[in-house]
Design a protein around this motif. Structure first.
Motif, PDB file in Angstrom:
ATOM      1  N   ARG A   1      -7.910  19.827   1.997  1.00  0.00           N
ATOM      2  CA  ARG A   1      -6.645  19.262   1.538  1.00  0.00           C
ATOM      3  C   ARG A   1      -6.657  17.731   1.570  1.00  0.00           C
ATOM      4  O   ARG A   1      -5.827  17.095   2.229  1.00  0.00           O
ATOM      5  CB  ARG A   1      -5.499  19.815   2.376  1.00  0.00           C
ATOM      6  CG  ARG A   1      -5.354  21.330   2.236  1.00  0.00           C
ATOM      7  CD  ARG A   1      -4.265  21.881   3.148  1.00  0.00           C
ATOM      8  NE  ARG A   1      -4.125  23.307   2.975  1.00  0.00           N
ATOM      9  CZ  ARG A   1      -3.299  23.889   2.094  1.00  0.00           C
ATOM     10  NH1 ARG A   1      -2.542  23.120   1.305  1.00  0.00           N
ATOM     11  NH2 ARG A   1      -3.215  25.190   1.991  1.00  0.00           N
ATOM     12  N   SER A   2      -7.589  17.161   0.838  1.00  0.00           N
ATOM     13  CA  SER A   2      -7.694  15.705   0.798  1.00  0.00           C
ATOM     14  C   SER A   2      -6.429  15.068   0.235  1.00  0.00           C
ATOM     15  O   SER A   2      -5.991  14.015   0.704  1.00  0.00           O
ATOM     16  CB  SER A   2      -8.893  15.288  -0.061  1.00  0.00           C
ATOM     17  OG  SER A   2     -10.083  15.834   0.447  1.00  0.00           O
ATOM     18  N   TYR A   3      -5.855  15.735  -0.768  1.00  0.00           N
ATOM     19  CA  TYR A   3      -4.677  15.155  -1.424  1.00  0.00           C
ATOM     20  C   TYR A   3      -3.527  14.948  -0.431  1.00  0.00           C
ATOM     21  O   TYR A   3      -2.710  14.053  -0.569  1.00  0.00           O
ATOM     22  CB  TYR A   3      -4.205  16.064  -2.562  1.00  0.00           C
ATOM     23  CG  TYR A   3      -3.795  17.442  -2.088  1.00  0.00           C
ATOM     24  CD1 TYR A   3      -2.496  17.690  -1.646  1.00  0.00           C
ATOM     25  CD2 TYR A   3      -4.697  18.501  -2.086  1.00  0.00           C
ATOM     26  CE1 TYR A   3      -2.125  18.943  -1.193  1.00  0.00           C
ATOM     27  CE2 TYR A   3      -4.337  19.742  -1.648  1.00  0.00           C
ATOM     28  CZ  TYR A   3      -3.045  19.975  -1.199  1.00  0.00           C
ATOM     29  OH  TYR A   3      -2.673  21.211  -0.745  1.00  0.00           O
ATOM     30  N   GLY A   4      -3.489  15.805   0.615  1.00  0.00           N
ATOM     31  CA  GLY A   4      -2.405  15.703   1.591  1.00  0.00           C
ATOM     32  C   GLY A   4      -2.613  14.594   2.602  1.00  0.00           C
ATOM     33  O   GLY A   4      -1.662  14.151   3.255  1.00  0.00           O
ATOM     34  N   ARG A   5      -3.855  14.138   2.734  1.00  0.00           N
ATOM     35  CA  ARG A   5      -4.153  13.096   3.711  1.00  0.00           C
ATOM     36  C   ARG A   5      -3.899  11.704   3.159  1.00  0.00           C
ATOM     37  O   ARG A   5      -3.818  10.735   3.911  1.00  0.00           O
ATOM     38  CB  ARG A   5      -5.614  13.208   4.147  1.00  0.00           C
ATOM     39  CG  ARG A   5      -5.964  14.567   4.752  1.00  0.00           C
ATOM     40  CD  ARG A   5      -7.471  14.718   4.943  1.00  0.00           C
ATOM     41  NE  ARG A   5      -7.807  16.088   5.306  1.00  0.00           N
ATOM     42  CZ  ARG A   5      -9.042  16.555   5.375  1.00  0.00           C
ATOM     43  NH1 ARG A   5     -10.054  15.747   5.077  1.00  0.00           N
ATOM     44  NH2 ARG A   5      -9.277  17.801   5.703  1.00  0.00           N
ATOM     45  N   SER A   6      -3.803  11.617   1.863  1.00  0.00           N
ATOM     46  CA  SER A   6      -3.630  10.314   1.236  1.00  0.00           C
ATOM     47  C   SER A   6      -2.201   9.808   1.408  1.00  0.00           C
ATOM     48  O   SER A   6      -1.240  10.545   1.187  1.00  0.00           O
ATOM     49  CB  SER A   6      -3.954  10.416  -0.257  1.00  0.00           C
ATOM     50  OG  SER A   6      -3.595   9.236  -0.921  1.00  0.00           O
ATOM     51  N   ASP A   7      -2.084   8.551   1.823  1.00  0.00           N
ATOM     52  CA  ASP A   7      -0.749   7.956   1.945  1.00  0.00           C
ATOM     53  C   ASP A   7      -0.487   6.942   0.832  1.00  0.00           C
ATOM     54  O   ASP A   7       0.434   6.140   0.918  1.00  0.00           O
ATOM     55  CB  ASP A   7      -0.576   7.292   3.315  1.00  0.00           C
ATOM     56  CG  ASP A   7      -1.613   6.203   3.567  1.00  0.00           C
ATOM     57  OD1 ASP A   7      -2.471   5.984   2.693  1.00  0.00           O
ATOM     58  OD2 ASP A   7      -1.570   5.574   4.653  1.00  0.00           O
ATOM     59  N   ALA A   8      -1.313   6.980  -0.217  1.00  0.00           N
ATOM     60  CA  ALA A   8      -1.113   6.083  -1.350  1.00  0.00           C
ATOM     61  C   ALA A   8       0.180   6.449  -2.077  1.00  0.00           C
ATOM     62  O   ALA A   8       0.635   7.601  -2.018  1.00  0.00           O
ATOM     63  CB  ALA A   8      -2.298   6.183  -2.306  1.00  0.00           C
ATOM     64  N   PRO A   9       0.809   5.508  -2.753  1.00  0.00           N
ATOM     65  CA  PRO A   9       2.083   5.766  -3.430  1.00  0.00           C
ATOM     66  C   PRO A   9       1.967   6.901  -4.450  1.00  0.00           C
ATOM     67  O   PRO A   9       0.934   7.096  -5.081  1.00  0.00           O
ATOM     68  CB  PRO A   9       2.391   4.435  -4.124  1.00  0.00           C
ATOM     69  CG  PRO A   9       1.615   3.421  -3.365  1.00  0.00           C
ATOM     70  CD  PRO A   9       0.382   4.095  -2.902  1.00  0.00           C
TER      71      PRO A   9
END
Length: 501
Positions: A469-477
């Motif tokens: 779940r890489s997408y969930g770890r990203s805090d980019a806008p």
């Protein structure tokens, strides 16, 4: 405010500080899109297939598809003007919809881009070999294709400024070459009048000609993408909100006109069209060039054509590497630590560039085990590109219905919603056409190869998303286009320009 300061401020408001150098002029940005679209590469790659399927009237698909893709380009223009972030469709989908949706959009589009690099470089082998005076055997074509990938990768590693100059040189050589070759064919080697453009020569046999024409329209569908590459390098262009929409539209106008001219010249110069339809001449382009210019002259023309193939591969790699870098910068996939690495010396993401060279090279190598490799690679690449496009067009339509009001320097105003709807309708129709099974006598997996390939790509992506779940770890806008969603503030306001089509 100075443009450079404004560009930095706009990007900062979107949550990023760019490492790229804004060394790409408006002319170079347009040239990048043009060489990616590449009239010569697109026409030369699919001409024989389309002419055999539907005869000369297949040329009209170039006009039909051109109008449809212009609608898509207009939607993209509004988006890139508000979100001028490197990577194109992935960051656009991220801002318009959200992280999961953007992840899948980027995944589909990246794999399609890499397949397109493979299709272009593999086809280049068929022209490299005769240009060098050697037989175009399967092994020779593969070796020449790998050499084309290597050359394009080396050019990209030299940085934005070299890429920009190479794009301009490629554009100039391709346009002049297309005009010179096409002009000579029309003046000195024309075999038919314009009435032939309405004569199918019985290409459909006893079947429906509409079905044959739709199958042959792959020549148009494969031709009209490349304009989005202008936006993939948004962080390398000064004043991107104003200049990139212009470059996108010019790519469609000029690239489409050049492609239609090249196709027209070839159609009117093929002496034995029934022979092409019957399968007696499987390479009418080479036949025409040899007849019109002789062996030596044709070889010179082929060297000019090779510049087009290298330029196209180079532009495709640039787009793919910026997408992979953008993916990595947001920590969206395994290997992000490498993909987001940036060479300050060269001004490029080196590992993302390596990815855009290695994967196409593997596809070219494995094409040895497949019959009709060009058609299969092109069909999947075109479908994947269109799917990536339409995921963004759909996201834009959803955002509009939820209250998104484009605030960039380019706006369609009240035309935004109808253009968005028309672009989506066109794109869905084109994807259905690409994937439609047309070889009932072939094995089922061959007949449904495009759909099967797309299902594998999407299915693999879904499995990856579930396990990693890489997408969930990203805090980019993300999701900040829609007013009701809390996110990073909008870009500094710019006075919008009146939309021009």
């Amino acid at each position: 405010m100075h443009h450079a300061d404004h560009d930095d401020a706009q990007l900062a408001s979107l949550g990023y500080t760019s490492e790229f150098r804004r060394d790409m002029s408006p002319w170079a940005n347009f040239s990048l899109g043009f060489t990616y679209l590449s009239p010569v590469v697109g026409i030369y790659t699919v001409f024989a297939i389309s002419l055999a399927l539907a005869g000369p009237p297949m040329i009209w698909s170039l006009l039909i598809v051109g109008v449809g893709q212009l609608l898509v380009a207009l939607v993209f223009s509004e988006i890139v003007a508000q979100f001028p972030v490197a990577g194109g469709v992935y960051p656009w989908a991220r801002r318009l919809w959200g992280k999961k949706y953007a992840w899948m959009t980027g995944w589909v589009y990246l794999l399609a881009l890499l397949a397109t690099v493979a299709s272009v470089t593999y086809t280049a082998g068929f022209y490299v070999a005769p240009a060098l005076g050697i037989d175009a055997t399967t092994n020779t074509v593969i070796v020449c294709g790998l050499g084309t990938i290597l050359l394009a990768t080396v050019i990209n590693f030299m940085g934005t400024k070299v890429l920009a100059w190479a794009a301009i040189i490629g554009f100039t050589a391709e346009l002049l070459g297309a005009l010179a070759v096409g002009g000579w064919l029309l003046i000195a080697h024309r075999e038919h009048g314009l009435d032939v453009l309405f004569d199918s020569f019985g290409a459909a046999g006893e079947g429906s000609y509409v079905s044959a024409f739709l199958a042959a329209s792959l020549i148009g569908i494969y031709q009209y993408y490349g304009f989005e590459a202008c936006g993939d390098v948004a962080e390398e262009v000064p004043n991107p909100g104003r200049l990139i929409p212009k470059a996108m539209r010019r790519t469609i106008y000029i690239g489409g006109a050049a492609a239609t001219f090249v196709c027209l010249a070839l159609v009117l110069s093929v002496a034995d069209i029934p022979g092409v339809i019957a399968g007696e001449d499987v390479d009418p382009v080479t036949t025409v060039l040899n007849d019109a210019f002789g062996t030596t002259g044709a070889r010179i023309v082929l060297f000019v054509v090779l510049i087009s193939f290298v330029s196209c591969a180079m532009s495709l790699q640039a787009a793919a590497s910026r997408l992979a870098y953008s993916y990595g910068r947001d920590d969206m996939i395994f290997g992000s630590g490498l993909l987001k690495k940036f060479s300050a010396t060269r001004g490029v993401p080196p590992y993302a560039l390596l990815l855009s060279g290695i994967v196409p090279a593997l596809i070219v190598i494995f094409s040895k085990v497949s019959a009709d490799a060009v058609l299969k690679i092109v069909s999947f690449a075109a479908f994947g590109i269109y799917l990536g496009f339409q995921l963004v067009v759909l996201a834009a339509l959803r955002a509009r219905l939820k209250g998104w009001q484009p605030s960039g320097a380019y706006q369609l105003g009240r035309w935004g919603l109808p253009v968005n709807i028309a672009a989506l309708a066109y794109g869905v129709a084109a994807m259905v056409n690409i994937a439609w099974p047309r070889t009932p006598d072939a094995a089922w997996y061959d007949n449904y190869l495009v759909l099967l390939s797309a299902a594998i790509v999407v299915g693999t992506g879904l499995v990856y998303m579930a396990l990693h779940r890489s997408y969930g770890r990203s805090d980019a806008p993300h999701s900040d286009a829609i007013p009701s969603t809390t996110g990073v503030g909008a870009a500094p306001p710019e006075e919008p320009v009146k939309a021009t089509v």
